[in-house]
Design a protein around this motif. Structure first.
Motif, short mmCIF file in Angstrom:
data_model
loop_
_atom_site.label_atom_id
_atom_site.label_comp_id
_atom_site.label_asym_id
_atom_site.label_seq_id
_atom_site.Cartn_x
_atom_site.Cartn_y
_atom_site.Cartn_z
N CYS A 7 -50.64 -31.50 0.89
CA CYS A 7 -50.96 -30.36 1.60
C CYS A 7 -49.67 -29.54 1.59
O CYS A 7 -48.87 -29.85 2.12
CB CYS A 7 -52.06 -30.49 2.65
SG CYS A 7 -53.49 -30.93 2.46
N GLN A 20 -45.87 -19.65 -4.70
CA GLN A 20 -46.64 -19.46 -6.03
C GLN A 20 -46.18 -19.92 -7.29
O GLN A 20 -46.97 -20.62 -8.09
CB GLN A 20 -48.05 -19.13 -6.14
CG GLN A 20 -48.47 -18.91 -4.47
CD GLN A 20 -50.04 -18.24 -4.30
OE1 GLN A 20 -49.95 -17.65 -5.32
NE2 GLN A 20 -50.73 -18.70 -3.42
N HIS A 24 -46.08 -22.97 -9.37
CA HIS A 24 -46.57 -22.63 -11.04
C HIS A 24 -45.63 -22.40 -12.04
O HIS A 24 -46.75 -22.80 -13.44
CB HIS A 24 -47.63 -21.37 -11.09
CG HIS A 24 -48.82 -21.41 -11.63
ND1 HIS A 24 -48.65 -20.31 -12.71
CD2 HIS A 24 -49.51 -21.75 -11.80
CE1 HIS A 24 -49.95 -21.01 -13.87
NE2 HIS A 24 -50.48 -21.67 -13.29
N VAL A 44 -53.77 -31.04 -10.04
CA VAL A 44 -54.18 -29.95 -10.25
C VAL A 44 -53.53 -29.24 -8.80
O VAL A 44 -53.20 -29.85 -7.96
CB VAL A 44 -55.59 -29.75 -9.49
CG1 VAL A 44 -56.32 -29.02 -8.87
CG2 VAL A 44 -56.64 -30.35 -10.00
N GLN A 45 -53.70 -28.19 -8.95
CA GLN A 45 -52.60 -27.27 -8.33
C GLN A 45 -53.63 -26.36 -7.69
O GLN A 45 -54.32 -25.27 -8.24
CB GLN A 45 -51.49 -26.28 -8.87
CG GLN A 45 -50.25 -26.69 -9.21
CD GLN A 45 -49.06 -25.87 -9.53
OE1 GLN A 45 -49.51 -25.29 -9.35
NE2 GLN A 45 -48.15 -26.20 -9.72
N ASN A 46 -54.02 -25.84 -6.67
CA ASN A 46 -54.88 -25.74 -5.19
C ASN A 46 -53.77 -24.22 -5.27
O ASN A 46 -53.67 -24.43 -3.62
CB ASN A 46 -55.73 -25.98 -4.29
CG ASN A 46 -56.63 -27.26 -5.58
OD1 ASN A 46 -57.77 -27.24 -6.12
ND2 ASN A 46 -56.16 -28.66 -5.52
N HIS A 47 -53.84 -22.75 -4.82
CA HIS A 47 -53.09 -22.01 -4.32
C HIS A 47 -53.96 -21.50 -3.63
O HIS A 47 -55.28 -20.49 -3.78
CB HIS A 47 -52.80 -21.27 -5.28
CG HIS A 47 -52.07 -21.51 -6.65
ND1 HIS A 47 -50.03 -20.86 -6.67
CD2 HIS A 47 -51.88 -22.62 -7.44
CE1 HIS A 47 -49.65 -21.72 -7.86
NE2 HIS A 47 -50.73 -22.72 -7.65
N THR A 48 -53.75 -21.75 -2.80
CA THR A 48 -54.67 -20.67 -1.29
C THR A 48 -54.62 -18.81 -2.03
O THR A 48 -52.92 -18.95 -2.44
CB THR A 48 -53.90 -21.23 0.26
OG1 THR A 48 -53.98 -22.00 0.38
CG2 THR A 48 -54.90 -20.34 0.78
N ASN A 54 -61.36 -16.27 3.45
CA ASN A 54 -60.53 -17.49 4.56
C ASN A 54 -60.39 -17.04 6.52
O ASN A 54 -60.56 -17.91 6.68
CB ASN A 54 -58.91 -17.57 3.54
CG ASN A 54 -59.28 -18.60 2.42
OD1 ASN A 54 -60.29 -19.27 2.23
ND2 ASN A 54 -58.09 -17.58 1.40
N GLY A 69 -51.27 -24.23 -0.25
CA GLY A 69 -52.09 -24.86 -1.36
C GLY A 69 -51.35 -26.33 -0.89
O GLY A 69 -51.20 -26.86 -0.13
N GLU A 72 -53.63 -32.13 -6.39
CA GLU A 72 -54.52 -33.27 -6.18
C GLU A 72 -53.65 -34.30 -7.56
O GLU A 72 -53.57 -33.48 -8.57
CB GLU A 72 -55.93 -33.07 -7.05
CG GLU A 72 -56.59 -31.81 -5.61
CD GLU A 72 -57.98 -31.74 -6.07
OE1 GLU A 72 -58.58 -32.00 -6.95
OE2 GLU A 72 -57.98 -30.35 -5.73
#
Length: 130
Positions: A7, A20, A24, A44-48, A54, A69, A72
């Motif tokens: 996290c 980011q 990325h 996996v990149q999870n970008h907020t 939100n 972000g 995973e």
């Protein structure tokens, strides 16, 4: 399925966009170069995102500020995670990632941990899981 979650909170001197972009771009390229050695089956990149929902979700629970972000790394078995930290090629791939992390991540504010996934439902596969 086992997942390693990281996290991420960005360094305080970076904007979310700068964070980011680095994650990325440069960091993802490092991850791709080491992908075959890592033993993970998925990265996996999870970008907020900046989206009003939100803020509403956070306010409804009195939650803290979101992470910038979440990473995973998916593994088929726990042994695959262990071997990732022992195989020389995997260790070299991890080292390259770790060297780059301070360039954009506030490491002291970014928890990292391993989980075991327990799917409860998946609408794409027809419903509830056991």
């Amino acid at each position: 399925m086992y997942k390693l979650f990281f996290c991420l909170r960005r360094r305080s001197d970076l904007t979310r966009e700068e964070f980011q972009d680095h994650w990325h771009g440069i960091h993802a390229d490092i991850a791709r170069r080491g992908a075959s050695a890592l033993g993970a089956v998925k990265y996996v990149q999870n970008h907020t995102v900046s989206f009003p929902v939100n803020d509403a979700l956070r306010a409804s629970r009195g939650a803290p500020e979101p992470f910038d972000g979440v990473v995973e790394l998916w593994f088929e078995a726990a042994d695959d995670v262990v071997s990732t930290f022992h195989e020389p090629a995997a260790r070299a791939a991890i080292k390259a990632l770790v060297i780059d992390e301070p360039n954009f991540i506030d490491l002291e504010a970014s928890p990292i941990f391993l989980t075991e996934a327990h799917p409860m439902w998946d609408a794409r596969s027809g419903g509830l899981e056991d």
